[in-house]
Design an enzyme around this catalytic site. Structure first.
Site, short mmCIF file in Angstrom:
data_model
loop_
_atom_site.label_atom_id
_atom_site.label_comp_id
_atom_site.label_asym_id
_atom_site.label_seq_id
_atom_site.Cartn_x
_atom_site.Cartn_y
_atom_site.Cartn_z
N HIS A 162 -3.06 -12.65 0.73
CA HIS A 162 -3.36 -13.21 2.07
C HIS A 162 -4.41 -14.33 2.00
O HIS A 162 -5.54 -14.20 2.45
CB HIS A 162 -3.75 -12.14 3.08
N HIS B 218 0.87 -1.17 0.00
CA HIS B 218 0.00 0.00 0.00
C HIS B 218 0.91 1.22 0.00
O HIS B 218 1.62 1.46 0.98
CB HIS B 218 -0.88 0.03 1.25
N HIS C 177 -9.33 -0.85 7.69
CA HIS C 177 -10.50 -0.93 6.82
C HIS C 177 -11.60 0.04 7.21
O HIS C 177 -12.77 -0.15 6.86
CB HIS C 177 -11.00 -2.37 6.74
#
EC number: 3.5.1.5
Length: 570
Positions: A274, A138, A322
């Site tokens: 993942h 990210h 998130h």
């Protein structure tokens, strides 16, 4: 008359040779030198009174006559292809030759020429690996590049625009304007980098313009809606442009279950991020996808390895990453559904079996960019202690296991993302993106990191010192991290479509752009070197127990790991 010296003296002088064993950091992992391409009695070494002097180990030959730019002497190479000792010749920023270095006018069997124009890097007693490749980044902060480079990573693939909330949660850069700005920023970052465009769309137009704008892959993420329609469309665009698709599937099973996602793949190649599920994905059985020949399964490092603290730290991490609220019960339920000790324990074993093929970081979004390599070797060490030697390991060493685990962050991510023609292994013809390690600090703190054949970072003492080693001694950027040396020694991976449209000139970047190749039907699970096992997977929907080929996969969490506090005081 030849002279004889003890094995210990030889290793101290020229580094270990065939039959010698080396411990990796403070782990229980032992590697053994399998072969030695140097010649006993003709070893080259730099220094006062040593071999590499005019008329001795250094020839009169110029660069134009075949002399190398740089030679790494007597290195112990740890690569997916083997564990062996050799001299390494670098030319034009690439690995030109691996073999025996010296002066062909005075020494026999010389394949790598040392001349007056050759720099020497002393590899005696050092381990040399390919630079690490992190394919789950990210791009939240540019400072990640410093952390990654100083940890031995030389390529980062991911997406983002900085600390925007879309980037905090998802690994993609949306739209051509953002992609152009991000690629322009890479001119100031000493790192090979590739960008994922956002892949969540049910029609192709917006995805096609992102690939043409320079995305080297597309990322599907549940936070943008990972529906079967979006998956199918994204893979169709990827097939057309020859770019990889990475996926974080639907944890809540709103758009469908794991079977629906698999059906949407239609047998097409895809990189599953993942794959265990704590980082996201169909609850509780996304882990099943590692059994399919078109899925390239990966882990991110927060669950590597399974420890007594793994479960406890995940809930808060997940809530932040998130954009969830602890005041909303549904948000808490969403977070808790992703964290299962049974699947995390199974993940350890699936890596050791070679059923999971890749390890990456998930940087600042539940993962630690500077710990990808550490977490990989901690997993290997935990599995040796809990499961013993692998069937393919020979008595007395862990060579096969070491090769399996190093492949997870070097050659396999390179193959998965169409970069293996440039990076991913210590191999003639590839870029000289190399990491030198003192064996005691292996995987933790590099001794030197080369990008494109030039030193980008290394431990360095006080710059006002009379020698390079006075305290404070810490890793600092070297000349390869500055100016046009930076843009001439690292590259940006893009699509071939972006190359064809003249992206470099269009957005005015100095770094060389390189197209990814062979990311689609030409590769699959069979391409994942030493990590291509496809066991039949089952997950109990009530107990979350995981079985592979009918065998229950479970292991205990550990309360102590190597490569940890012994190396980091602060």
């Amino acid at each position: 008359m030849p002279a004889r010296i003890s094995r210990a003296t030889y290793a101290q002088m020229f580094g270990p040779t065939v039959g010698d064993k080396v411990r990796l950091a403070d782990t229980d992992l032992i590697i053994e030198v399998e072969r030695d391409l140097t010649t006993y009695g003709e070893e080259v070494k730099f220094g006062g009174g040593k071999v590499i002097r005019d008329g001795m180990g250094q020839s009169q030959l110029s660069r134009a006559e075949g002399a190398m730019d740089t030679v790494i002497t007597n290195a112990l190479i740890l690569d997916h292809s083997g564990i062996y000792k050799a001299d390494i010749g670098l030319l034009d920023g690439r690995i030109a030759l691996i073999g025996k270095a010296g002066n062909p006018d005075t020494q026999p069997g010389i394949s790598i020429i040392i001349g007056p124009g050759t720099e020497i890097i002393a590899g005696e007693g050092k381990i040399v690996t390919a630079g690490g490749i992190d394919t789950h980044v990210h791009f939240i902060s540019p400072q990640q590049v410093d952390e990654a480079l100083n940890a031995g990573i030389t390529c980062m693939v991911g997406g983002g625009t900085g600390p925007a909330h879309g980037t905090l949660a998802t690994t993609c850069t949306p739209g051509p304007w953002h992609i152009a700005r991000l690629i322009q920023s890479f001119d100031g970052l000493p790192m090979n980098i590739g960008v994922f465009g956002k892949g969540n769309a049910s029609l192709p137009g917006a995805l096609e313009e992102m690939v043409r704008a320079g995305a080297c892959g597309l990322k599907l993420h549940e936070d943008w809606g990972c529906t079967p329609a979006a998956i199918d469309n994204c893979l169709s665009v990827a097939d057309h442009f020859d770019v990889q698709v990475a996926i974080h599937t639907d944890t809540l099973n709103e758009g469908g279950f794991v079977e629906d996602t698999l059906n949407a793949f239609k047998g097409r190649t895809i990189h599953s991020f993942h794959t265990e599920g704590a980082g996201g994905g169909h609850a509780p059985d996304i882990i099943r996808v590692c059994q399919y020949p078109n899925v390239l399964p990966a882990s991110t490092n927060p669950t590597r390895p399974y420890t007594v603290n793994t479960i406890a730290e995940h809930l808060d991490m997940l809530m932040v990453c998130h954009h969830l609220s602890p005041a909303i019960p549904e948000d808490i339920a969403f977070a808790e559904s992703r964290i299962r000790k049974e699947t995390i324990a199974a993940e350890d074993i699936l890596h050791d079996m070679g059923a999971f093929s890749i390890i990456s970081s998930d940087s600042q979004a539940m993962g630690r960019v500077g710990e990808m390599i550490i977490r990989c070797w901690q997993t290997a060490d935990k599995m040796k202690k809990q499961r013993g030697s692998l069937p393919d390991d020979r008595p007395g060493n862990d060579n096969y296991r070491a090769r399996r685990y190093i492949a997870k962050y070097t050659i396999n991510p390179a193959i998965a993302h169409g970069m293996a023609h440039e990076i991913g292994s210590v191999e003639v013809g590839k870029r000289a993106d190399l990491v030198l390690w003192n064996s005691a600090f292996f995987g933790v703190k590099p001794d030197m990191v080369l990008l494109g054949g030039w030193i980008a970072t290394a431990p360095m003492g006080d710059a006002n010192g009379s020698i390079p080693t006075p305290q404070p001694m810490h890793t600092r950027p070297m000349f390869g991290s500055f100016g046009k040396a930076l843009t001439n020694t690292s590259i940006t991976f893009v699509s071939q479509a972006a190359m064809d449209e003249g992206l470099r000139e269009k957005i005015g970047v100095d770094k060389q752009l390189v197209a990814v190749v062979n990311t689609r039907g030409g590769i699959g699970k069979h391409s994942m070197i030493l990590n291509n096992a496809m066991p039949q997977m089952e997950v109990d929907p009530e107990t979350y127990e995981v079985r592979a080929d009918g065998e229950l996969l479970t292991c205990e969490p550990v309360d102590v790991v190597p490569m940890a506090q012994r190396y980091f005081l602060f």
